[in-house]
Design a protein around this motif. Structure first.
Motif, mmCIF file in Angstrom:
data_model
loop_
_atom_site.group_PDB
_atom_site.id
_atom_site.type_symbol
_atom_site.label_atom_id
_atom_site.label_comp_id
_atom_site.label_asym_id
_atom_site.label_seq_id
_atom_site.Cartn_x
_atom_site.Cartn_y
_atom_site.Cartn_z
ATOM 1 N N PHE A 239 56.545 -46.409 33.182
ATOM 2 C CA PHE A 239 55.458 -45.642 32.568
ATOM 3 C C PHE A 239 55.163 -46.027 31.122
ATOM 4 O O PHE A 239 54.097 -45.688 30.614
ATOM 5 C CB PHE A 239 55.778 -44.143 32.634
ATOM 6 C CG PHE A 239 55.669 -43.577 34.015
ATOM 7 C CD1 PHE A 239 54.469 -43.072 34.485
ATOM 8 C CD2 PHE A 239 56.769 -43.561 34.870
ATOM 9 C CE1 PHE A 239 54.358 -42.560 35.761
ATOM 10 C CE2 PHE A 239 56.672 -43.048 36.144
ATOM 11 C CZ PHE A 239 55.465 -42.547 36.603
ATOM 12 N N THR B 38 48.967 -36.851 31.671
ATOM 13 C CA THR B 38 48.739 -38.018 30.820
ATOM 14 C C THR B 38 49.805 -38.048 29.731
ATOM 15 O O THR B 38 50.200 -37.011 29.216
ATOM 16 C CB THR B 38 47.337 -37.940 30.170
ATOM 17 O OG1 THR B 38 46.351 -37.800 31.188
ATOM 18 C CG2 THR B 38 47.040 -39.195 29.370
ATOM 19 N N SER C 272 40.865 -38.751 37.719
ATOM 20 C CA SER C 272 41.464 -40.009 38.157
ATOM 21 C C SER C 272 42.617 -40.358 37.222
ATOM 22 O O SER C 272 42.553 -40.075 36.021
ATOM 23 C CB SER C 272 40.420 -41.135 38.133
ATOM 24 O OG SER C 272 39.355 -40.840 39.014
ATOM 25 N N PRO C 273 43.690 -40.974 37.732
ATOM 26 C CA PRO C 273 44.804 -41.356 36.857
ATOM 27 C C PRO C 273 44.349 -42.318 35.766
ATOM 28 O O PRO C 273 43.459 -43.138 35.982
ATOM 29 C CB PRO C 273 45.790 -42.036 37.814
ATOM 30 C CG PRO C 273 45.420 -41.537 39.179
ATOM 31 C CD PRO C 273 43.941 -41.308 39.142
ATOM 32 N N VAL C 274 44.950 -42.192 34.599
ATOM 33 C CA VAL C 274 44.635 -43.089 33.491
ATOM 34 C C VAL C 274 45.150 -44.488 33.812
ATOM 35 O O VAL C 274 46.287 -44.655 34.265
ATOM 36 C CB VAL C 274 45.264 -42.571 32.183
ATOM 37 C CG1 VAL C 274 45.099 -43.584 31.055
ATOM 38 C CG2 VAL C 274 44.650 -41.238 31.799
ATOM 39 N N ARG C 275 44.333 -45.472 33.575
ATOM 40 C CA ARG C 275 44.725 -46.862 33.807
ATOM 41 C C ARG C 275 44.761 -47.604 32.480
ATOM 42 O O ARG C 275 43.946 -47.365 31.593
ATOM 43 C CB ARG C 275 43.743 -47.543 34.767
ATOM 44 C CG ARG C 275 43.666 -46.862 36.137
ATOM 45 C CD ARG C 275 42.780 -47.625 37.090
ATOM 46 N NE ARG C 275 42.650 -46.932 38.363
ATOM 47 C CZ ARG C 275 43.550 -46.981 39.339
ATOM 48 N NH1 ARG C 275 44.652 -47.708 39.171
ATOM 49 N NH2 ARG C 275 43.353 -46.326 40.477
ATOM 50 N N GLY D 138 48.412 -43.014 28.561
ATOM 51 C CA GLY D 138 48.866 -43.646 29.793
ATOM 52 C C GLY D 138 49.114 -42.597 30.858
ATOM 53 O O GLY D 138 49.066 -41.386 30.598
ATOM 54 N N ARG D 139 49.407 -43.032 32.053
ATOM 55 C CA ARG D 139 49.632 -42.113 33.165
ATOM 56 C C ARG D 139 50.948 -41.375 32.996
ATOM 57 O O ARG D 139 51.963 -41.963 32.620
ATOM 58 C CB ARG D 139 49.649 -42.890 34.486
ATOM 59 C CG ARG D 139 49.858 -42.036 35.729
ATOM 60 C CD ARG D 139 49.648 -42.864 36.993
ATOM 61 N NE ARG D 139 50.659 -43.890 37.130
ATOM 62 C CZ ARG D 139 51.799 -43.752 37.820
ATOM 63 N NH1 ARG D 139 52.067 -42.586 38.413
ATOM 64 N NH2 ARG D 139 52.651 -44.733 37.939
ATOM 65 N N SER E 29 50.254 -50.358 30.390
ATOM 66 C CA SER E 29 49.895 -49.130 31.097
ATOM 67 C C SER E 29 49.061 -48.196 30.236
ATOM 68 O O SER E 29 48.597 -47.158 30.720
ATOM 69 C CB SER E 29 51.168 -48.395 31.547
ATOM 70 O OG SER E 29 51.902 -49.169 32.467
ATOM 71 N N GLY F 67 46.878 -33.742 37.558
ATOM 72 C CA GLY F 67 47.719 -34.839 37.095
ATOM 73 C C GLY F 67 48.288 -34.592 35.715
ATOM 74 O O GLY F 67 48.412 -33.461 35.261
ATOM 75 N N TYR G 196 37.821 -40.236 30.529
ATOM 76 C CA TYR G 196 37.304 -39.434 31.636
ATOM 77 C C TYR G 196 35.786 -39.473 31.787
ATOM 78 O O TYR G 196 35.252 -38.809 32.686
ATOM 79 C CB TYR G 196 37.763 -37.982 31.464
ATOM 80 C CG TYR G 196 39.251 -37.855 31.258
ATOM 81 C CD1 TYR G 196 40.154 -38.355 32.185
ATOM 82 C CD2 TYR G 196 39.772 -37.247 30.111
ATOM 83 C CE1 TYR G 196 41.528 -38.249 31.996
ATOM 84 C CE2 TYR G 196 41.143 -37.133 29.912
ATOM 85 C CZ TYR G 196 42.018 -37.634 30.851
ATOM 86 O OH TYR G 196 43.363 -37.529 30.654
#
Length: 462
Positions: free
Chosen positions: A432, A336, A258-261, A282-283, A437, A334, A185
């Motif tokens: 997922f 994680t 932001s989503p984890v990439r 991961g997301r 991921s 979101g 983050y």
């Protein structure tokens, strides 16, 4: 004299002349019935969720105040330091009660009240005998509207906090967690779970008073009451005590992450370490997503409980770690998926390899009907067990309130889990849990691990 009793072994007890004694059938897991509850919002913007549970003559209170850093970046911000000092001193005195008075009044009604803070929220947790419910609320009112933060208390608690922070920063798990949050983050305030010691040392009483005035606000906050009190009576008591709590604006919620990439794992050098910390991320999915129940079961099959694939592999079969697990973490806007394992240095790279293998296998060799059914029973059973007490239910519901959810989500979740098919679990497992991921950090001794990690790949080395 009678002959001494011969004690039978566990194996003998478990067998009969006809062979092993069969296990009894598991009992029916009964979902929570419709709860007697009221969910309303007071004129000052405070949400009140009251639930009747009369199993014991107690009442539990949970107050959640969004307490995000209003700054867009945590660089140079002292919000975390001021918030920590505030949480550690908010119960140390008001205009009408000293710290001793607060503790004594609560003790006389069999009660207690505590405050903690994290990047998202300031939380108050209290309980008492039903006869002391109004006393707990009155103390809470006094603290919220008139905490004075005595100078000597601020100085004492600030010094203790500095020592705790310095000690914590030497712990491997804290080093790994902070490294992971920064890696995922960056400078978002959510990543700053612990302030620096020198930032805390610089916090003054005036700083804390100013933060209380600007950030301890009812609008956007939520209070949960669970106990042997009729919901309408609980709401009236909360309104009588806290209806006069006011303030300008709305409590600050953190901006979404932001989503984890997926990407390489970042290696963090810890000289001389005899153990390593593997932290992958991961997301995930929010609880409101229709696929969340399937993802919850997929996570359990992977590493979410003792009989999971990851635990069977790197703990039971290979002995690489004493503790390995995967679990969701719900973040601002979101969620994680996290995978944790601590290993001896000599098997760290092998454990990382096997973890990646199990991630890939979950999608390519989907969970069986038996695995899904076992995970389903565990998910429903653990939910009902965790919320069987008044305190457990109150804590669970206040977390739901923070996500904008209500009692209906809780009572309906066992049915959602029961409806998940094996095919749905397989679909989310493939999407997922792909190794690509995930990203994360690995904390360990670079001199020992670098050659093997370079050969394995997928790790950014120092």
């Amino acid at each position: 004299m009678s002959a001494p009793t011969k004690h039978r072994s566990a194996d003998e007890i478990g067998r009969t002349e006809l062979g092993p004694r069969p296990f009894p059938e598991l009992g029916e897991q009964r979902a929570a019935a419709d709860l007697d509850a009221i969910d309303t919002t007071l004129a000052n913007g405070l949400r009140v969720l009251a639930v009747r549970r009369d199993s014991v003559p107690l009442v539990e209170v949970r107050l959640r105040i969004p307490f995000g850093d209003p700054a867009t970046s945590s660089v140079g911000s002292t919000h975390a330091a001021r918030a920590e000092v505030l949480a550690n001193t908010v119960l140390t005195g008001t205009a009408t009660r000293s710290r001793v008075d607060v503790d004594t009044e609560l003790a006389l009604v069999g009660g207690e009240l505590d405050a903690v803070v994290d990047p998202e929220r300031l939380s108050f947790s209290g309980n008492a005998l039903v006869s002391g419910f109004e006393t707990v609320l009155d103390v809470l009112r006094d603290v919220l509207t008139g905490a004075t933060y005595p100078a000597d208390e601020v100085e004492r608690e600030r010094a203790r906090l500095v020592e705790r922070i310095r000690l914590a920063r030497s712990q491997p798990n804290v080093i790994a967690r902070e490294a992971l949050q920064r890696h995922l983050y960056g400078d978002h305030p959510f990543a700053k779970e612990m302030p620096e010691a020198d930032e805390v040392e610089a916090v003054t009483r005036d700083d804390v008073l100013a933060l209380h005035s600007s950030a301890v606000l009812p609008r956007g906050s939520a209070i949960v009451v669970v106990g042997d009190v009729a919901p309408d009576a609980a709401v009236r008591a909360v309104e009588a005590a806290l209806g006069g709590w006011t303030g300008e604006g709305t409590a600050v919620a953190l901006s979404p992450l932001s989503p984890v990439r997926g990407g390489d794992v970042l290696f963090v050098h810890r000289p001389g370490a005899v153990q390593s910390q593997i932290r992958l991320a991961g997301r995930g999915l929010e609880r409101t997503d229709e696929r969340y129940p399937a993802l919850q079961l997929a996570n359990l099959v992977f590493g979410g409980f003792f009989s999971s694939r990851l635990v069977e592999n790197i703990r039971e079969d290979k002995g690489y770690t004493y503790s390995a697990r995967s679990h969701p973490e719900f973040t601002p806007g979101g969620a994680t998926l996290l995978v944790d394992a601590d290993t001896a240095s000599e098997v760290t790279v092998a454990a990382l390899l096997e973890t990646r293998y199990e991630l890939g296998r979950l999608g390519l060799v989907p969970p069986t009907e038996s695995e899904v059914d076992t995970a389903r029973r565990y998910a429903i059973g653990s939910l009902l067990t965790a919320t069987s007490s008044q305190g457990g239910l109150a804590s669970f519901l206040v977390n739901l309130a923070g996500l904008g959810l209500d009692v209906g989500w809780f009572t309906g979740h066992p049915a959602r889990l029961a409806a998940v098919t094996v095919e749905q679990v397989a679909e989310v497992a493939l999407e997922f849990f792909a190794p690509t991921s995930f990203t994360g950090v690995l904390v360990g001794d670079a001199e020992l691990l670098t050659p093997q990690l370079r050969a394995l790949g997928g790790v950014t080395l120092p």
